[in-house]
Enzyme design. Structure first.
Site, PDB file in Angstrom:
ATOM      1  N   ALA A  55     -61.517  75.106  59.862  1.00 35.87           N
ATOM      2  CA  ALA A  55     -62.212  74.888  61.136  1.00 35.87           C
ATOM      3  C   ALA A  55     -63.717  75.123  61.001  1.00 35.87           C
ATOM      4  O   ALA A  55     -64.134  76.109  60.384  1.00 35.87           O
ATOM      5  CB  ALA A  55     -61.657  75.847  62.193  1.00 35.87           C
ATOM      6  N   ASP A  80     -76.961  93.038  48.265  1.00 32.77           N
ATOM      7  CA  ASP A  80     -75.782  93.249  49.109  1.00 32.77           C
ATOM      8  C   ASP A  80     -75.337  94.702  48.931  1.00 32.77           C
ATOM      9  O   ASP A  80     -75.379  95.238  47.813  1.00 32.77           O
ATOM     10  CB  ASP A  80     -74.667  92.300  48.641  1.00 32.77           C
ATOM     11  CG  ASP A  80     -73.526  92.183  49.627  1.00 32.77           C
ATOM     12  OD1 ASP A  80     -72.904  93.221  49.934  1.00 32.77           O
ATOM     13  OD2 ASP A  80     -73.252  91.061  50.066  1.00 32.77           O
ATOM     14  N   HIS A  92     -70.942  86.593  53.008  1.00 33.34           N
ATOM     15  CA  HIS A  92     -72.081  87.348  52.478  1.00 33.34           C
ATOM     16  C   HIS A  92     -73.195  86.397  52.016  1.00 33.34           C
ATOM     17  O   HIS A  92     -74.371  86.636  52.292  1.00 33.34           O
ATOM     18  CB  HIS A  92     -71.628  88.235  51.320  1.00 33.34           C
ATOM     19  CG  HIS A  92     -70.715  89.346  51.749  1.00 33.34           C
ATOM     20  ND1 HIS A  92     -71.092  90.667  51.720  1.00 33.34           N
ATOM     21  CD2 HIS A  92     -69.443  89.326  52.237  1.00 33.34           C
ATOM     22  CE1 HIS A  92     -70.087  91.417  52.168  1.00 33.34           C
ATOM     23  NE2 HIS A  92     -69.079  90.616  52.467  1.00 33.34           N
TER      24      HIS A  92
END
Length: 488
Positions: free
Chosen positions: A357, A123, A16
Site C-alpha cells: 500500500a 542512526d 530509517h
C-alpha cells in the site's frame, strides 16, 4: 562562506533510510553553506529498500545533496543470526566509511571549492560507527528514528542496568510496572521490546544506549507539542542536547512516479480512484508495516470483523514469509487462498483488499476515517500528520511501547491488543478474536468523536511546527548553527 558537508548514515531499513534522506534534504534547504551525503549500507533488510535507493538515484535530489551506496559486506549471509546482523554489518562497513572520509578530505585539500566534512549524523542503531568519526576528529550526532518517549525509556533502562544492577531480562512476562521519566503513566514491563528479554540482544541494546551519551546532540523524529513531557524529561543536563525535527513524513508522490517497491504509480491509481468514490472519513484502513503479516487463522478473524462491522474498509493484506525465515512479507498472487470463501464477493460493495500500500497517500485521502496500525513510529507520525485516529495492534520492536503511548499517554488511539507480540522466527501468535477487533474499530468509527477531534487538532499543530516560528523549525535552526559553529 565556508562550505560544510554533513555525512548521514541510516541503518539499511526502509523507515530509517527514508527519514534520514528527508533530514538531509531539510539541512540543505535550510542553509546554503551545507552539503549532505547519505551513505547507504548494504546488504539491506528488505528488497524494497534497494528499489527505493534506485528511485533516489533516478530522481532529482536537491542541489548539494547526494546518496551513495556503500559496497556490500560479503561476510553477511542468510545464516547470520538476526541479533548479530547489525553489529556484523557495522563492523564490515567501517573500512568503507573510512575510505569515503579519506577521499573527501583529499578532495578538500586539492580544491578550494570542495566542502569540508563538518560532522556525522549516525542512526541511533548505527552508533558503532562513531569510532570512524572519533579517529578523524569529527563531531557526531545521533538520529533517533523512534520518538522521544522511547529514547527516554532506552536511557532509563540502561541506567537501571548499569547503575542499579537490574537484570532487564527478568521483565519478560512480568507484572512489574516501571516509572519512566519520559512517561507520565507507569509502563507495564511486559510492553518493553523483546530484545531486552534475551541476553545477547540485550547487550547490543545497552551498548547503543551507552553510545548516545557521547553524541554532540540527538535528533529525534518528533515535535515538541506532541511529546512535550518526554522532550522536557530529556532536557536534564545528563543527556546530550535534543533536537526534535519532525514530523518527517514523506509523500509517495515525491518519488517521481516510482513507488518504494519500484512500481509505477499506475499500480496505485486503482486504489486512489476507489477512495475517491467513498464518502469523507468513512473508510477503515488496515496496514501493518513493511514486516507486518498474519497467518491464516488470524486473517480469517480480521475478515470476519470487517464484514460484520458493516463499515467500508481498505485492507493491505500481505503474505507471511516461510516459518523460520527472516524475510519481509510478500504480496499474494490470489487473495482467495487465504480469505474466507466468498468474502471478496460478499464485501465487494464496501471493501477493497490490496497488497503493498502507498500508505502516506492513502492516509492523506479525505475518505480515510481510521487506521488499524502496528504502531511503527513512522506510521504514527503519518497518521498524526493527516489527523487519522489509530486502532493499535503492535507486533514487534518498540511497537508495544508506542501503542501504550498513543492509547494511555496521549489518548490518540484505541487498542485492539496492546501486548500482542509476534516473533519473526516462528508462529507464536495469540489469535485475537473477531469480536475484540470489531469492538475497537466500531468504537473509533461510531463513537470516536473525541478521539477524532484530538487527532485533527494534533494534525494542525504538526503542520505548523515545521513552518518558520514553529518548534521543529527552530530546533532544526539550532542544529544547523551548532554544526556550522563547531566545524573541526
Amino acid at each position: 562562506m565556508k562550505k560544510a558537508e554533513v555525512v548521514l548514515i541510516p541503518i539499511p531499513a526502509m523507515g530509517h533510510i527514508v527519514a534520514v534522506v528527508e533530514i538531509a534534504k531539510l539541512l540543505v534547504q535550510r542553509d546554503d553553506r551545507l552539503y549532505t551525503t547519505v551513505l547507504v549500507m548494504h546488504p539491506t533488510l528488505d528488497p524494497s529498500t534497494t528499489k527505493y535507493n534506485e528511485s533516489l538515484a533516478a530522481s532529482t535530489l536537491p542541489d548539494r545533496m547526494r546518496v551513495i551506496n556503500l559496497p556490500r559486506v560479503e561476510s553477511i549471509t542468510s545464516d547470520t543470526k538476526a541479533n548479530n546482523w547489525l553489529s556484523t554489518l557495522i563492523e564490515g562497513q567501517k573500512p568503507h566509511v573510512k575510505e569515503y572520509v579519506s577521499k573527501t578530505r583529499t578532495q578538500f585539500e586539492l580544491s578550494l571549492d570542495a566542502p569540508r566534512i563538518a560532522g556525522f549524523i549516525f542512526d541511533s542503531f548505527a552508533t558503532g560507527l562513531k569510532e570512524v568519526a572519533n579517529e578523524f576528529g569529527f563531531p557526531w550526532y545521533a538520529f533517533s528514528a523512534p520518538g522521544a518517549a522511547f529514547l527516554g525509556c532506552e536511557l532509563h533502562l540502561q541506567a537501571l542496568h548499569d547503575e542499579q544492577g537490574v537484570d532487564l531480562t527478568e521483565f519478560k512476562n512480568s507484572d512489574v510496572e516501571l516509572k519512566i521519566p519520559s512517561l507520565a503513566n507507569p509502563l507495564p514491563a511486559k510492553l518493553l521490546p523483546s530484545v531486552l528479554f534475551q541476553k545477547d540482544s540485550l547487550a547490543n541494546f545497552l551498548e547503543q544506549a551507552r553510545a548516545l551519551a557521547e553524541a554532540r546532540g540527538i535528533l529525534v523524529n518528533t515535535f515538541f507539542e506532541f511529546e512535550s513531557n518526554a522532550v522536557n524529561s530529556l532536557s536534564n543536563g545528563k543527556t546530550p542536547p535534543i533536537y526534535p525535527v519532525g514530523p518527517i513524513v514523506k509523500h509517495e508522490t515525491d518519488c517521481h512516479d516510482v513507488g518504494w517497491d519500484g512500481s509505477k504509480k499506475h499500480r496505485d491509481r486503482d486504489i486512489m480512484e476507489w477512495l475517491d468514490d467513498q464518502p469523507p472519513s468513512s473508510v477503515m484502513f488496515l496496514c501493518f508495516g513493511s514486516h507486518g503479516s498474519f497467518r491464516e487463522k488470524q486473517v480469517k478473524e480480521i475478515a470476519c470483523a470487517l464484514e460484520n462491522s458493516g463499515h467500508r474498509f481498505l485492507w493491505s493484506l500481505r503474505k507471511p514469509p516461510p516459518r523460520e525465515k527472516w524475510e519481509p512479507p510478500s504480496d499474494y498472487a490470489n487473495f482467495q487462498e487465504i480469505l474466507p470463501k466468498e468474502f471478496l464477493n460478499r464485501t465487494a460493495k464496501i471493501g477493497k483488499v490490496i497488497g503493498w500500500a502507498p500508505q502516506v497517500d492513502i492516509l492523506a485521502h479525505q475518505a480515510i476515517g481510521m487506521f488499524a496500525s502496528h504502531c511503527g513510529w513512522n506510521s504514527i507520525l503519518e497518521s498524526i500528520r493527516f489527523g487519522v485516529p489509530i486502532v493499535a495492534w503492535p507486533l514487534y520492536a518498540e511497537q508495544q511501547f508506542n501503542a501504550f503511548q498513543m492509547v494511555i499517554e496521549l489518548g490518540l488511539a484505541v487498542e485492539i491488543k496492546m501486548d500482542y507480540r509476534r516473533d519473526f522466527h516462528g508462529d507464536n501468535e495469540i489469535i485475537v478474536g473477531a469480536d475484540g477487533i470489531m469492538k475497537a474499530i466500531k468504537h473509533v468509527m461510531e463513537q470516536g468523536k473525541e478521539i477524532r477531534k484530538k487527532a485533527k487538532e494534533m494534525s494542525r499543530i504538526s503542520e505548523k511546527t515545521l513552518m518558520p516560528g514553529g518548534c521543529s523549525y527552530s530546533s532544526l535552526g539550532r542544529l544547523v548553527d551548532d554544526i556550522i559553529d563547531n566545524q573541526p
